[in-house]
Write a protein that holds these residues in place. Structure first.
Motif, mmCIF file in Angstrom:
data_model
loop_
_atom_site.group_PDB
_atom_site.id
_atom_site.type_symbol
_atom_site.label_atom_id
_atom_site.label_comp_id
_atom_site.label_asym_id
_atom_site.label_seq_id
_atom_site.Cartn_x
_atom_site.Cartn_y
_atom_site.Cartn_z
ATOM 1 N N SER A 289 0.841 -1.194 0.000
ATOM 2 C CA SER A 289 0.000 0.000 0.000
ATOM 3 C C SER A 289 0.876 1.243 0.000
ATOM 4 O O SER A 289 1.969 1.249 0.578
ATOM 5 N N GLY A 291 -0.116 3.988 1.379
ATOM 6 C CA GLY A 291 -0.498 4.747 2.567
ATOM 7 C C GLY A 291 -1.825 5.459 2.465
ATOM 8 O O GLY A 291 -2.372 5.889 3.482
ATOM 9 N N THR A 292 -2.362 5.577 1.248
ATOM 10 C CA THR A 292 -3.652 6.257 1.106
ATOM 11 C C THR A 292 -4.780 5.330 1.563
ATOM 12 O O THR A 292 -4.643 4.106 1.605
ATOM 13 N N ARG A 293 -5.909 5.948 1.899
ATOM 14 C CA ARG A 293 -7.043 5.168 2.382
ATOM 15 C C ARG A 293 -7.549 4.211 1.301
ATOM 16 O O ARG A 293 -7.888 3.064 1.589
ATOM 17 N N GLU A 294 -7.604 4.692 0.064
ATOM 18 C CA GLU A 294 -8.096 3.853 -1.024
ATOM 19 C C GLU A 294 -7.186 2.652 -1.251
ATOM 20 O O GLU A 294 -7.647 1.524 -1.455
ATOM 21 N N SER A 295 -5.860 2.890 -1.190
ATOM 22 C CA SER A 295 -4.911 1.803 -1.397
ATOM 23 C C SER A 295 -5.008 0.766 -0.291
ATOM 24 O O SER A 295 -4.976 -0.445 -0.545
ATOM 25 N N LYS A 296 -5.132 1.217 0.947
ATOM 26 C CA LYS A 296 -5.262 0.281 2.061
ATOM 27 C C LYS A 296 -6.544 -0.537 1.954
ATOM 28 O O LYS A 296 -6.553 -1.739 2.234
ATOM 29 N N ALA A 297 -7.623 0.112 1.519
ATOM 30 C CA ALA A 297 -8.893 -0.595 1.377
ATOM 31 C C ALA A 297 -8.803 -1.675 0.294
ATOM 32 O O ALA A 297 -9.307 -2.798 0.467
ATOM 33 N N GLU A 298 -8.141 -1.357 -0.827
ATOM 34 C CA GLU A 298 -7.972 -2.342 -1.893
ATOM 35 C C GLU A 298 -7.137 -3.521 -1.417
ATOM 36 O O GLU A 298 -7.462 -4.683 -1.704
ATOM 37 N N GLU A 300 -6.760 -4.628 1.643
ATOM 38 C CA GLU A 300 -7.546 -5.436 2.582
ATOM 39 C C GLU A 300 -8.589 -6.271 1.855
ATOM 40 O O GLU A 300 -8.849 -7.420 2.217
#
Length: 433
Positions: A289, A291-298, A300
Motif C-alpha cells: 500500500s 499509505g492512502t485510504r483507497e490503497s489500504k482498502a484495496e 484489505e
C-alpha cells in the motif's frame, strides 16, 4: 619381452581410460554401474566406522569385566560401536543403505552428518529419511540428476500438470485435485516465470478456466490472453475479479447444497461447473500500500477475498496458484493466513532466507536449507513438496515463450466464459469510461 609387455600394458590402460571417459560422458548410468558403484561401495564400507565415531553416531559399550559399579578400574578400553548398516544397494545414479539406530538415537543426528557422508564417499549429495521407526535410509547421489534431467512422462489427468523432473528421476506433477492450492516463491531469473508458462501450457489443453492476476501491467500473463477467461492487470481489476469469483463460488455452494453433495466432484457431469484455476503473479503487488485510504482498502479487500477462495474453493473447483519474489509476514497478516491454505509449496532460488522459511519452514526445516543452497546458475531448480508431505529437489522443463504462446492460441477455443466474471469486467470497463 619386458619393454614390449610394458608398452602393451600402457596401451591397454590408455584404451580403458579413453573408453571409460566416453562411457562416462555418453552413458553415465553404465559408467556408474560398472565403475562408480563398486568404488563408492568400497568407500562406504571402509569409512563407515570412522564417520560414525567422528560424528557421534557410535555408542560406547562397557567392557564385561573390570568394573566397580559404573567406574572402570581395570580392563579393556571402551570401544565405540558403529550402528549396523545394510550392504549398499545400487540405484540408477546412486546408492542406498539402511542404518539401524542405536537405542536413544534419532534421525536428526544423521541429518547433521550428511555433509560428512558426502565428502567421505565423494558423492554429490546424501539425503536422510526415516522409512520406519528405528531405521534411517541414506540415499547417496553420484552426481546432480537435475543438470540434464531429461523429459519425464506422466499420465494425463484433469487438473494435473507435468511440470518437470524430480531428482529421483520421476515426473514432477502438480495435481490440483490432490493439492488444490500452491505457493511458488522465486527471485528474478530463478525459473518462476518458466514454471508458470509450463503450468499454463499444460492446463491450456484441458477443459478448465484459467484466470490471470498480473499486477505488473500484464507483462507476464498477458501473453496468454487468448486462453484466459479473465486477466487483471492492476489491483483494482484484481478486486473485481476476486469478487466475481466469490459470487461464482456461492452459486456453486447452492448447487452442491441442492444436490446434497459436499463438492462439485460428486455432482453429475451435466451439473458440474467447470474448474477454475486462478494464477497470481507477484503476490506482493496485491498487499503493498502507498499509505492512502483507497490503497489500504484495496489491499484489505484482496487479502480477504483471496483468503475466502483459499478456504472454501478446494471443494468447489476453485484453485489458487500464487507466485511471488518475496513472501513474508511484513506484507501483512493476510499473507500468513493465506499461506496456511496453500498446501503445495515450491521454492526456487530466493534472495533472503525469510522467503525460504516462509515457503517451506512450516513443513520441513531441512528443505529450507536445501532451497537456500540453489545457485544462480541452477535456473528452474526448486524444492517442492509432495502430496505425501515429503520434499524433493526438482527442475521444470524449459518451455520457450513462443511455444507457450502458440499453445495458448491453439486452444483458445476451449476458453470458457464465466457469467460472473463477464459481468464484473463489463462493469469495470463501464466505470473506466
Amino acid at each position: 619381452m619386458g619393454p614390449i609387455l610394458l608398452a602393451f600394458a600402457l596401451a591397454v590402460l590408455a584404451w580403458v581410460l579413453v573408453v571409460g571417459d566416453l562411457v562416462r560422458r555418453h552413458r553415465p548410468a553404465w559408467h556408474w554401474y560398472l565403475i562408480g558403484y563398486p568404488v563408492t561401495v568400497c568407500r562406504v564400507l571402509a569409512t563407515w566406522r570412522r564417520i560414525a565415531v567422528l560424528n557421534d553416531l557410535a555408542v560406547s559399550r562397557r567392557p564385561a569385566r573390570g568394573l566397580l559399579g559404573d567406574l572402570v578400574v581395570k580392563g579393556d578400553p571402551l570401544r565405540p560401536v558403529a550402528p549396523r548398516i545394510s550392504f549398499p544397494r545400487a540405484t540408477r545414479m546412486g546408492l542406498t543403505l539402511v542404518v539401524r539406530l542405536h537405542a536413544g538415537q534419532t534421525p536428526v543426528t544423521y541429518m547433521k552428518a550428511a555433509d560428512a557422508f558426502v565428502h567421505a564417499w565423494k558423492v554429490h549429495a546424501v539425503r536422510v529419511t526415516s522409512p520406519e521407526r528405528g531405521l534411517v535410509l541414506l540415499t547417496a547421489m553420484a552426481s546432480d540428476p537435475l543438470q540434464q534431467p531429461g523429459l519425464a512422462t506422466a499420465p494425463a489427468e484433469l487438473l494435473s500438470a507435468l511440470i518437470g523432473a524430480l531428482e529421483t528421476g520421476g515426473a514432477w506433477v502438480m495435481n490440483l485435485r490432490l493439492v488444490p492450492h500452491w505457493l511458488i516463491a522465486g527471485a528474478t531469473r530463478s525459473g518462476k516465470s518458466t514454471l508458470l508458462a509450463r503450468l499454463i501450457t499444460q492446463l491450456a489443453t484441458q477443459p478448465v478456466a484459467l484466470v490471470g492476476i498480473d499486477c505488473k501491467g500484464g507483462m507476464e500473463l498477458g501473453l496468454f490472453t487468448g486462453r484466459l477467461s479473465a486477466l487483471a492487470t492492476c489491483r483494482r481489476e484484481a478486486v473485481a475479479v476476486f469478487s466475481a469469483l466469490v459470487v461464482d463460488m456461492q452459486d456453486r455452494m447452492r448447487v452442491c447444497r441442492s444436490a446434497g453433495v459436499r463438492s462439485i466432484w460428486e455432482l453429475p457431469d451435466k451439473l458440474r461447473p467447470i474448474p477454475v484455476v486462478v494464477i497470481v503473479d507477484e503476490i506482493a503487488e496485491l498487499y503493498l500500500s502507498d499509505g492512502t485510504r483507497e490503497s489500504k482498502a484495496e489491499a484489505e479487500q484482496c487479502s480477504t477475498l483471496l483468503l475466502r477462495i483459499g478456504q472454501l474453493g478446494a471443494a468447489l473447483g476453485l484453485h489458487l496458484v500464487v507466485a511471488g519474489q518475496r513472501v513474508g509476514s511484513d506484507l501483512g497478516p493476510g499473507v500468513t493466513a493465506l499461506r496456511a491454505q496453500l498446501g503445495g509449496r515450491i521454492c526456487h532460488r530466493v534472495n533472503d532466507p525469510g522467503t525460504a522459511e516462509m515457503t517451506l519452514g512450516d513443513l520441513n526445516k531441512d528443505a529450507v536449507a536445501v532451497a537456500q543452497s540453489i545457485t544462480a546458475e541452477e535456473r528452474g531448480v526448486a524444492v517442492c513438496t509432495g502430496p505425501d508431505g515429503g520434499w524433493s529437489r526438482a527442475r521444470s522443463h524449459l518451455t520457450p515463450t513462443e511455444e507457450a504462446v502458440a499453445t495458448a492460441r491453439k486452444y483458445a477455443a476451449l476458453t470458457p466464459h464465466l457469467p460472473a466474471l463477464d459481468r464484473a469486467l463489463a462493469v469495470l470497463e463501464g466505470d473506466n469510461k
